[in-house]
Design a protein around this motif. Structure first.
Motif, short mmCIF file in Angstrom:
data_model
loop_
_atom_site.label_atom_id
_atom_site.label_comp_id
_atom_site.label_asym_id
_atom_site.label_seq_id
_atom_site.Cartn_x
_atom_site.Cartn_y
_atom_site.Cartn_z
N ILE A 16 -7.69 -2.69 -1.29
CA ILE A 16 -6.37 -2.20 -1.68
C ILE A 16 -6.07 -2.74 -3.07
N ALA A 17 -5.87 -1.81 -4.03
CA ALA A 17 -5.54 -2.20 -5.41
C ALA A 17 -4.04 -2.07 -5.60
N LEU A 18 -3.34 -3.19 -5.61
CA LEU A 18 -1.89 -3.17 -5.75
C LEU A 18 -1.45 -2.77 -7.15
N SER A 19 -2.37 -2.81 -8.10
CA SER A 19 -2.02 -2.45 -9.48
C SER A 19 -1.94 -0.94 -9.68
N GLU A 20 -2.42 -0.18 -8.70
CA GLU A 20 -2.39 1.28 -8.80
C GLU A 20 -1.29 1.83 -7.89
N PRO A 21 -0.27 2.48 -8.47
CA PRO A 21 0.83 3.00 -7.66
C PRO A 21 0.40 3.99 -6.57
N TYR A 22 -0.60 4.85 -6.89
CA TYR A 22 -1.02 5.83 -5.89
C TYR A 22 -1.70 5.15 -4.69
N GLU A 23 -2.38 4.03 -4.92
CA GLU A 23 -2.99 3.30 -3.81
C GLU A 23 -1.93 2.60 -2.96
N VAL A 24 -0.94 2.05 -3.62
CA VAL A 24 0.16 1.41 -2.87
C VAL A 24 0.85 2.45 -2.00
N ALA A 25 1.08 3.64 -2.57
CA ALA A 25 1.73 4.71 -1.81
C ALA A 25 0.85 5.15 -0.64
N TYR A 26 -0.45 5.31 -0.89
CA TYR A 26 -1.38 5.75 0.16
C TYR A 26 -1.43 4.75 1.31
N TRP A 27 -1.65 3.46 0.99
CA TRP A 27 -1.79 2.45 2.04
C TRP A 27 -0.47 2.19 2.76
N SER A 28 0.64 2.30 2.03
CA SER A 28 1.96 2.13 2.67
C SER A 28 2.17 3.22 3.71
N LYS A 29 1.80 4.44 3.34
CA LYS A 29 1.96 5.56 4.26
C LYS A 29 1.01 5.42 5.44
N LYS A 30 -0.22 5.01 5.16
CA LYS A 30 -1.23 4.87 6.23
C LYS A 30 -0.81 3.82 7.25
N PHE A 31 -0.32 2.68 6.78
CA PHE A 31 0.08 1.61 7.70
C PHE A 31 1.53 1.73 8.17
N LYS A 32 2.24 2.73 7.65
CA LYS A 32 3.64 2.98 8.02
C LYS A 32 4.53 1.75 7.75
N VAL A 33 4.39 1.23 6.52
CA VAL A 33 5.20 0.09 6.09
C VAL A 33 5.72 0.37 4.69
N THR A 34 6.66 -0.44 4.26
CA THR A 34 7.18 -0.31 2.90
C THR A 34 6.19 -0.92 1.91
N PRO A 35 6.25 -0.51 0.65
CA PRO A 35 5.37 -1.11 -0.35
C PRO A 35 5.54 -2.64 -0.45
N ALA A 36 6.76 -3.11 -0.28
CA ALA A 36 6.99 -4.56 -0.34
C ALA A 36 6.27 -5.28 0.80
N LYS A 37 6.31 -4.70 2.00
CA LYS A 37 5.61 -5.31 3.14
C LYS A 37 4.10 -5.25 2.94
N LEU A 38 3.63 -4.17 2.34
CA LEU A 38 2.20 -4.05 2.05
C LEU A 38 1.77 -5.14 1.07
N TYR A 55 -3.82 -7.78 10.17
CA TYR A 55 -2.60 -8.57 9.96
C TYR A 55 -1.39 -7.82 10.51
N PHE A 56 -1.28 -6.52 10.21
CA PHE A 56 -0.14 -5.74 10.71
C PHE A 56 -0.16 -5.64 12.23
N LYS A 57 -1.34 -5.48 12.82
CA LYS A 57 -1.42 -5.42 14.28
C LYS A 57 -0.97 -6.73 14.90
N LEU A 58 -1.37 -7.83 14.28
CA LEU A 58 -0.96 -9.14 14.78
C LEU A 58 0.55 -9.31 14.68
N GLN A 59 1.13 -8.86 13.59
CA GLN A 59 2.58 -8.97 13.41
C GLN A 59 3.32 -8.14 14.44
#
Length: 136
Positions: A16-38, A55-59
């Motif tokens: 996961i590349a946090l420096s790329e906005p499209y990746e943050v959007a993709y992974w946020s949508k995939k994990f169903k979390v906000t970008p801040a939580k990601l 980590y998300f499953k554990l949470q």
């Protein structure tokens, strides 16, 4: 560090590349979390998508039962053993019988303790009756 868009192999897909906005959007949508939580999860678990997913499953699991007894953690075994005033082996058998919920384990252990106290009380009462019969 910028993402190299020419690299599309498995190694790049798994990070996961946090420096790329499209990746943050993709992974946020995939994990169903906000970008801040990601971003927080990546900070805790690392850049690997598998680690972040775990980590998300554990949470989510922790949120379901905050008072869960994790027998794999020695400090938790010690804490719950002291709290219920039982040995770690007894705690382990109680968890095996009723599950990891501290509420259920507490009920299970207090139920057993109450039964033992009742047996002791009955034994004392019968001893007193026998002593009275012998005296009479």
């Amino acid at each position: 560090m910028a993402d190299n868009k020419k690299k599309r192999g498995g190694a790049d897909r798994g990070l996961i590349a946090l420096s790329e906005p499209y990746e943050v959007a993709y992974w946020s949508k995939k994990f169903k979390v906000t970008p801040a939580k990601l971003k927080a999860a990546v900070g805790k678990a690392g850049r690997s998508a598998k680690n972040v997913e775990a980590y998300f499953k554990l949470q989510k699991h922790k949120a379901a039962d905050r008072a869960r007894i994790a027998m794999s953690q020695p400090y938790e075994v010690s804490y719950w053993s002291k709290k219920f005033k039982v040995t770690p082996a007894r705690l382990k058998s109680a968890v095996a019988a009723v599950g990891h919920s501290s509420k259920k384990v507490g009920e299970y252990l207090t139920g057993k303790k109450a039964a033992k106290k009742a047996k002791k009380t009955v034994k004392k009462a019968t001893k007193k009756k026998r002593a009275k019969k012998k005296a009479a």
